[in-house]
Enzyme design. Structure first.
Site, PDB file in Angstrom:
ATOM      1  N   ASP A 136      12.058  96.219  30.955  1.00  0.00           N
ATOM      2  CA  ASP A 136      11.181  96.418  29.796  1.00  0.00           C
ATOM      3  C   ASP A 136      10.718  97.865  29.683  1.00  0.00           C
ATOM      4  O   ASP A 136       9.731  98.151  28.991  1.00  0.00           O
ATOM      5  CB  ASP A 136       9.946  95.511  29.912  1.00  0.00           C
ATOM      6  CG  ASP A 136      10.182  94.153  29.253  1.00  0.00           C
ATOM      7  OD1 ASP A 136      11.299  93.918  28.763  1.00  0.00           O
ATOM      8  OD2 ASP A 136       9.253  93.314  29.250  1.00  0.00           O
ATOM      9  N   ASP A 197       9.050  96.246  43.507  1.00  0.00           N
ATOM     10  CA  ASP A 197       8.842  96.909  44.799  1.00  0.00           C
ATOM     11  C   ASP A 197       9.148  95.994  45.979  1.00  0.00           C
ATOM     12  O   ASP A 197       8.875  96.358  47.126  1.00  0.00           O
ATOM     13  CB  ASP A 197       7.393  97.411  44.905  1.00  0.00           C
ATOM     14  CG  ASP A 197       6.378  96.284  44.741  1.00  0.00           C
ATOM     15  OD1 ASP A 197       6.568  95.471  43.817  1.00  0.00           O
ATOM     16  OD2 ASP A 197       5.404  96.228  45.510  1.00  0.00           O
ATOM     17  N   ASP A 289       2.276  83.314  36.655  1.00  0.00           N
ATOM     18  CA  ASP A 289       2.781  82.650  37.856  1.00  0.00           C
ATOM     19  C   ASP A 289       1.893  81.475  38.254  1.00  0.00           C
ATOM     20  O   ASP A 289       2.373  80.384  38.554  1.00  0.00           O
ATOM     21  CB  ASP A 289       2.886  83.655  39.006  1.00  0.00           C
ATOM     22  CG  ASP A 289       1.680  84.595  39.082  1.00  0.00           C
ATOM     23  OD1 ASP A 289       0.658  84.308  38.434  1.00  0.00           O
ATOM     24  OD2 ASP A 289       1.767  85.611  39.791  1.00  0.00           O
TER      25      ASP A 289
END
Length: 533
Positions: A136, A197, A289
């Site tokens: 994105d 990450d 989530d």
């Protein structure tokens, strides 16, 4: 002589006026203190003590459960069926389930190579795995760099897809949802998600997928995070202490007792049918989530936490990035609680005890009470009792309960026990932002859907420090001064000075130290400071 006398009289008039104002303020304070301030403060103290007891009972309960789990509990391989995946001569690689690996990213200049490389290094039959990079990025240079990295791995025979979209609707959840719409995903059985990450070990899928294959009631297998930069600065050590408790205790207890916990958004493997049955990804809050996890749990699906499986990742090392992250992590759950509490109550697929666990323990105590009470009680109400000595906080509420809660929180990171005092001061300062974000989430006020991607530095801080060692960093008031922290620090300093002059309980020791912590963080002297390029 008349002129001289008049000029000498002028300061006296100012002195008189000042004394008169002070007397008026003192009189006003005396008039409102007894009938208004004292009873109001007493009510707030009682509420804070009730919230402290709720937190205390919750922490003790989890401490008892995790102790029993560690002493007598079965390992995940014993609680659930687990067998290593085996080759089938007749079926060949088709005996292995199809796995989709999603990597959502947004302008991840510093870490995109690490995450893509780690995902492409996952051990699994090459024709049964698809790596999907959901980019994105709005920076065209970074976009080109990510695409070239994907092409480089594709040239090595890796089945990797580079997917972009023309908007950022829904942010991360929008990207994940869009990624699931591609035709090649229809053949996939499971999906694992890694933030930009995160760097999984090569055997990640071999250790997680068998649980899902052999246990059809399982929807999610969640691994633990391993922080590669926890020793970078004092702020990252403090974060490690907080998150280690989350993984060591909260996740483990939830998995062992109710087979439920909040999905951490990354480093987990989902059964795609469970995602579809729960309604897919939704962008109604900033914790997509957790939203998915709660909805899947209400459908009867179970979750498994693997504390022995660790995935390397990076902690935010700049104060600015950490504040934004904590706003999202605190505001989102409160807002989700507001949106889902009635849905949970009306649900008929799960037991009453699981409903109580999700509503009371998971949401109300941990996500709302914990944030609000930490700031309100320890940073506002306790200092206020110094100025209003008529209101007395019992020692069990002011000292004993907080001490026990703190020690129970610290068990997750034994190596940092010597930093316990710093952790308390740090958490009290951060409770300002968590409490504010929680209220915003409950009231759906402004910034409720604010999504700012947590900045990852990778080796940027080291590189910039080396190249700019001789340059003086540019100082920007807006970047280094934080007025909320400075305001609370000034309040605590005032209460501390008042206690020195008029108090009898020696609260000023705590007040001065906590005020200093607010000032240090208010002036931006915490975390890693990366000079502007």
């Amino acid at each position: 002589m008349d002129r001289l006398s008049s000029t000498t009289l002028l300061p006296n008039s100012f002195q008189g006026a000042r004394d008169d104002i002070a007397m008026q303020l003192g009189s006003l304070w005396g008039e409102i203190k007894a009938p208004l301030i004292v009873p109001l403060l007493r009510i707030i103290v009682v509420l804070c003590l009730i919230m402290s007891l709720m937190l205390f009972i919750e922490r003790v309960y989890m401490g008892v459960v995790i102790t029993l789990v560690k002493l007598f509990g079965q390992k995940p391989e014993k609680r659930y069926k687990w067998e290593p995946m085996k080759d089938d001569v007749e079926l060949g690689n088709s005996a292995y389930p199809m796995v989709l690996v999603q990597i959502p990213m947004y302008n991840e200049r510093e870490v995109y190579q690490l995450s893509i490389g780690a995902a492409c290094g996952l051990s699994w039959p090459s024709d049964r795995i698809i790596i999907q990079v959901l980019d994105d990025s709005t920076d065209p240079i970074i976009k080109d760099m990510v695409e070239l990295e994907c092409q480089r791995w594709a040239s090595k025979g890796i089945n990797i897809k580079y997917e972009i979209r023309d908007n950022r609707n829904g942010y991360k959840s929008g990207a994940l949802k869009e990624g699931m719409k591609h035709s090649y995903v229809k053949n996939c059985d499971y999906v694992t998600i890694f933030d930009a990450d995160f760097q999984p070990e090569s055997d990640f899928l071999w250790r997680t997928i068998p649980f899902l294959v052999h246990n059809p009631e399982l929807a999610l297998v969640q691994s633990r995070w391993k922080f590669v930069n926890s020793d970078e600065c004092l702020m990252t050590r403090m974060q490690e202490m907080s998150l280690d408790y989350h993984f060591t205790v909260e996740q483990e207890v939830g998995s062992s007792t109710y087979a439920f916990f909040g999905f951490n958004g990354t480093a987990g493997v989902w059964r795609i049918t469970a995602i579809d049955e729960a309604g897919g990804w939704k962008d109604r809050t900033t914790v997509e989530d957790m939203d998915l996890a709660v909805r899947a749990s209400l459908k009867g699906w179970k979750f498994l936490y693997l504390g022995t499986l660790k995935v390397k990742n990076e902690l935010p090392s700049t104060f600015k990035a950490y504040r934004y992250q904590q706003h999202r992590w605190s505001c989102g759950p409160a807002n989700l609680f507001r949106k889902m509490v009635m849905e949970i109550i009306r649900n008929k697929k799960v037991t009453l005890w699981k409903k109580v666990h999700v509503i009371y323990s998971f949401f109300f105590v941990r996500k709302i009470i914990a944030h609000i009470n930490t700031f309100l009680f320890y940073c506002i109400v306790l200092p206020a009792t110094v100025v209003v000595p008529e209101v007395v906080v019992p020692k069990w509420g002011a000292v004993y309960i907080p001490s026990i809660i703190t020690l129970l929180n610290a068990v997750g990171t034994p190596r940092s026990l010597h930093l316990l005092v710093f952790w308390i001061l740090f958490e009290n300062v951060m409770s300002l932002h968590r409490a504010k974000a929680t209220v915003i989430g409950l009231l759906e006020a402004s910034r409720v859907n604010e999504w700012i991607v947590t900045e990852k530095l990778g080796d940027a801080s080291k590189g910039k420090a080396a190249t700019k060692a001789t340059k003086k960093p540019r100082f920007r008031i807006g970047e280094r001064l934080h007025l909320l922290e400075l305001g609370v620090g000034a309040y605590l300093l005032f209460c501390g000075c008042y206690d020195v002059l008029f108090g009898k309980n020696h609260f000023y020791i705590f007040l001065y130290i906590q005020a200093m912590a607010f000032f240090i963080m208010g002036f931006g002297y915490v975390g890693t400071f990366v000079p502007n390029s």
